[in-house]
Motif scaffolding. Structure first.
Motif, mmCIF file in Angstrom:
data_model
loop_
_atom_site.group_PDB
_atom_site.id
_atom_site.type_symbol
_atom_site.label_atom_id
_atom_site.label_comp_id
_atom_site.label_asym_id
_atom_site.label_seq_id
_atom_site.Cartn_x
_atom_site.Cartn_y
_atom_site.Cartn_z
ATOM 1 N N ALA A 144 0.805 -1.220 0.000
ATOM 2 C CA ALA A 144 0.000 0.000 0.000
ATOM 3 C C ALA A 144 0.841 1.274 0.000
ATOM 4 C CB ALA A 144 -0.911 0.016 1.230
ATOM 5 N N SER A 145 0.268 2.338 -0.553
ATOM 6 C CA SER A 145 0.856 3.669 -0.412
ATOM 7 C C SER A 145 0.548 4.129 1.011
ATOM 8 C CB SER A 145 0.218 4.633 -1.412
ATOM 9 O OG SER A 145 -1.165 4.819 -1.096
ATOM 10 N N ASN A 146 1.148 5.211 1.454
ATOM 11 C CA ASN A 146 0.864 5.721 2.798
ATOM 12 C C ASN A 146 -0.629 5.967 2.992
ATOM 13 O OD1 ASN A 146 3.643 5.735 3.078
ATOM 14 N ND2 ASN A 146 3.734 7.804 3.921
ATOM 15 N N LYS A 147 -1.254 6.581 2.018
ATOM 16 C CA LYS A 147 -2.674 6.901 2.120
ATOM 17 C C LYS A 147 -3.508 5.638 2.197
ATOM 18 C CE LYS A 147 -6.425 9.379 -0.221
ATOM 19 N NZ LYS A 147 -6.805 10.196 -1.407
ATOM 20 N N GLU A 148 -3.190 4.652 1.375
ATOM 21 C CA GLU A 148 -3.930 3.393 1.378
ATOM 22 C C GLU A 148 -3.732 2.641 2.687
ATOM 23 O OE1 GLU A 148 -3.693 2.490 -3.441
ATOM 24 O OE2 GLU A 148 -2.103 1.799 -2.090
ATOM 25 N N ALA A 149 -2.483 2.625 3.175
ATOM 26 C CA ALA A 149 -2.187 1.928 4.421
ATOM 27 C C ALA A 149 -2.958 2.551 5.589
ATOM 28 C CB ALA A 149 -0.692 1.965 4.703
ATOM 29 N N ALA A 150 -3.044 3.862 5.613
ATOM 30 C CA ALA A 150 -3.776 4.539 6.687
ATOM 31 C C ALA A 150 -5.246 4.158 6.635
ATOM 32 C CB ALA A 150 -3.613 6.049 6.556
ATOM 33 N N GLU A 151 -5.792 4.073 5.436
ATOM 34 C CA GLU A 151 -7.197 3.707 5.279
ATOM 35 C C GLU A 151 -7.447 2.280 5.765
ATOM 36 O OE1 GLU A 151 -10.564 3.555 1.696
ATOM 37 O OE2 GLU A 151 -8.652 4.582 1.380
ATOM 38 N N ILE A 152 -6.526 1.381 5.435
ATOM 39 C CA ILE A 152 -6.656 -0.011 5.873
ATOM 40 C C ILE A 152 -6.578 -0.103 7.394
ATOM 41 C CG2 ILE A 152 -5.565 -2.288 5.841
ATOM 42 C CD1 ILE A 152 -4.577 -1.586 2.994
ATOM 43 N N LEU A 153 -5.611 0.578 7.990
ATOM 44 C CA LEU A 153 -5.441 0.527 9.442
ATOM 45 C C LEU A 153 -6.658 1.067 10.183
ATOM 46 C CD1 LEU A 153 -1.720 1.594 9.907
ATOM 47 C CD2 LEU A 153 -2.700 -0.690 10.124
ATOM 48 N N LYS A 154 -7.203 2.157 9.698
ATOM 49 C CA LYS A 154 -8.361 2.756 10.363
ATOM 50 C C LYS A 154 -9.574 1.834 10.311
ATOM 51 C CE LYS A 154 -6.947 7.552 9.481
ATOM 52 N NZ LYS A 154 -7.227 8.774 8.687
ATOM 53 N N ALA A 155 -9.689 1.065 9.232
ATOM 54 C CA ALA A 155 -10.857 0.207 9.053
ATOM 55 C C ALA A 155 -10.651 -1.220 9.556
ATOM 56 C CB ALA A 155 -11.237 0.157 7.570
ATOM 57 N N GLN A 156 -9.385 -1.701 9.562
ATOM 58 C CA GLN A 156 -9.188 -3.132 9.787
ATOM 59 C C GLN A 156 -8.135 -3.510 10.817
ATOM 60 O OE1 GLN A 156 -8.840 -3.977 5.349
ATOM 61 N NE2 GLN A 156 -10.300 -5.560 5.965
ATOM 62 N N ALA A 157 -7.761 -2.586 11.660
ATOM 63 C CA ALA A 157 -6.828 -2.896 12.744
ATOM 64 C C ALA A 157 -7.497 -2.603 14.086
ATOM 65 C CB ALA A 157 -5.549 -2.076 12.610
ATOM 66 N N VAL A 158 -7.175 -3.412 15.074
ATOM 67 C CA VAL A 158 -7.695 -3.188 16.420
ATOM 68 C C VAL A 158 -7.057 -1.909 16.960
ATOM 69 C CG1 VAL A 158 -7.822 -4.095 18.775
ATOM 70 C CG2 VAL A 158 -7.957 -5.659 16.807
ATOM 71 N N PRO A 159 -7.851 -0.937 17.406
ATOM 72 C CA PRO A 159 -7.289 0.322 17.898
ATOM 73 C C PRO A 159 -6.267 0.096 19.009
ATOM 74 C CG PRO A 159 -9.649 0.522 17.603
ATOM 75 C CD PRO A 159 -9.325 -0.943 17.442
ATOM 76 N N GLY A 160 -5.201 0.894 19.006
ATOM 77 C CA GLY A 160 -4.181 0.752 20.032
ATOM 78 C C GLY A 160 -2.968 1.592 19.698
ATOM 79 N N PRO A 161 -1.941 1.564 20.558
ATOM 80 C CA PRO A 161 -0.747 2.390 20.356
ATOM 81 C C PRO A 161 -0.009 2.086 19.058
ATOM 82 C CG PRO A 161 -0.388 0.762 22.089
ATOM 83 C CD PRO A 161 -1.856 0.783 21.809
ATOM 84 N N GLY A 162 -0.008 0.827 18.636
ATOM 85 C CA GLY A 162 0.671 0.483 17.396
ATOM 86 C C GLY A 162 0.036 1.146 16.195
ATOM 87 N N VAL A 163 -1.279 1.190 16.193
ATOM 88 C CA VAL A 163 -2.000 1.833 15.091
ATOM 89 C C VAL A 163 -1.731 3.331 15.088
ATOM 90 C CG1 VAL A 163 -4.270 2.366 14.137
ATOM 91 C CG2 VAL A 163 -3.811 0.078 15.039
ATOM 92 N N GLU A 164 -1.809 3.939 16.254
ATOM 93 C CA GLU A 164 -1.584 5.384 16.349
ATOM 94 C C GLU A 164 -0.165 5.738 15.906
ATOM 95 O OE1 GLU A 164 -3.983 7.556 16.902
ATOM 96 O OE2 GLU A 164 -5.258 5.769 16.932
ATOM 97 N N ARG A 165 0.784 4.921 16.288
ATOM 98 C CA ARG A 165 2.175 5.166 15.916
ATOM 99 C C ARG A 165 2.332 5.135 14.396
ATOM 100 N NH1 ARG A 165 7.014 2.154 15.127
ATOM 101 N NH2 ARG A 165 8.848 3.173 16.029
ATOM 102 N N ASN A 166 1.726 4.133 13.774
ATOM 103 C CA ASN A 166 1.856 3.999 12.328
ATOM 104 C C ASN A 166 1.132 5.102 11.571
ATOM 105 O OD1 ASN A 166 3.467 1.714 12.403
ATOM 106 N ND2 ASN A 166 1.729 0.337 12.480
#
Length: 254
Positions: A144-166
């Protein structure tokens, strides 16, 4: 699916967040999106190489869940898979699509039921659904591009410090190359419950080596989502193995 590099410098499976920190170098399973060529591949390789896989625990399977239980709900998008049996052989009726050169699996009964931009979502609340979800999410993140990766994380990752960091890292310069550095080669369930699936994935890298990593999937808000490590990596127990021995063959690219 290639394995992403951890901040420690450990290399791989799933290059999801294959960028600094989650990307951790920037997670089995790093991770996407403009669907390119669609390739239908019959899965079912008979390789039996020698080697020692990295397993984090015994394979367990939940028994068939009664109607009304957590495992009996959640299948959206018209999905029909309800089996709570952990796969110990290559699942049937799997097709593979190339996403930026990375082969990702799909099933008509277990998902993904919807693909919206870089996000492939809606999986059956079953072991097969969890396997498809980790394969799709980690691989799509890896290319993914940065923009695509951010979209995936917001929709498909469990919220937490790792997500916020990325997400903060993704606000800067592009972190990935947008190309696959390996392909998914096999899987092994470490454990499974209707709430949590822990899956060891092995990838064949472009240089011919094999990498493994352990991914944790959580059932949250009606779908399977990836659990990142606090440091942003999408997997743990990252290591190299000599072959796919001990893993169930799971590949769309030979």
């Amino acid at each position: 699916m290639s394995i992403n590099n951890l901040p420690t410098g450990d290399d791989k499976h799933g290059s999801a967040l294959r960028r600094p920190g989650f990307l951790a170098a920037a997670a089995f399973l790093g991770l996407v999106l403009v669907l390119a060529v669609v390739v239908i591949v019959t899965v079912g390789s008979d390789k039996d190489d020698s080697g020692t896989p990295q397993a984090t625990g015994p394979t367990t399977a939940a028994s068939s869940a009664p109607a009304g239980s957590p495992a009996d709900t959640g299948n959206g998008c018209g999905l029909t898979d309800t089996s709570q049996t952990v796969p110990t052989s290559t699942p049937p009726n799997i097709t593979w699509q190339l996403v930026k050169g990375d082969a990702v699996p799909t099933s008509p009964i277990a998902g993904p039921g919807k693909v919206e931009g870089p996000v492939a979502r809606c999986y059956a609340h079953t072991p097969l659904g969890a396997l498809l979800a980790v394969s799709q999410i980690a691989d799509r993140l890896g290319v993914a591009s940065n923009k695509e990766a951010a979209e995936i994380l917001k929709a498909q990752a469990v919220p937490g410090p790792g997500v916020e960091r990325n997400l903060k890292l993704l606000e800067g310069a592009e972190l990935g190359t947008g190309t696959a550095d390996g392909q998914t080669a096999g899987f092994q369930f470490a454990s499974y419950t209707p709430d949590t699936a822990v899956i060891n994935m092995v990838s064949r890298m472009n240089n011919g080596s094999f990498n493994t990593a352990t991914f944790t999937m959580k059932w949250l808000d009606g779908d399977w989502k990836i659990q990142l490590q606090p440091n942003g990596a999408n997997s743990s127990n990252v290591s190299q193995v000599t072959s796919t021995a001990g893993y169930v063959t799971w590949s769309g690219v030979s």
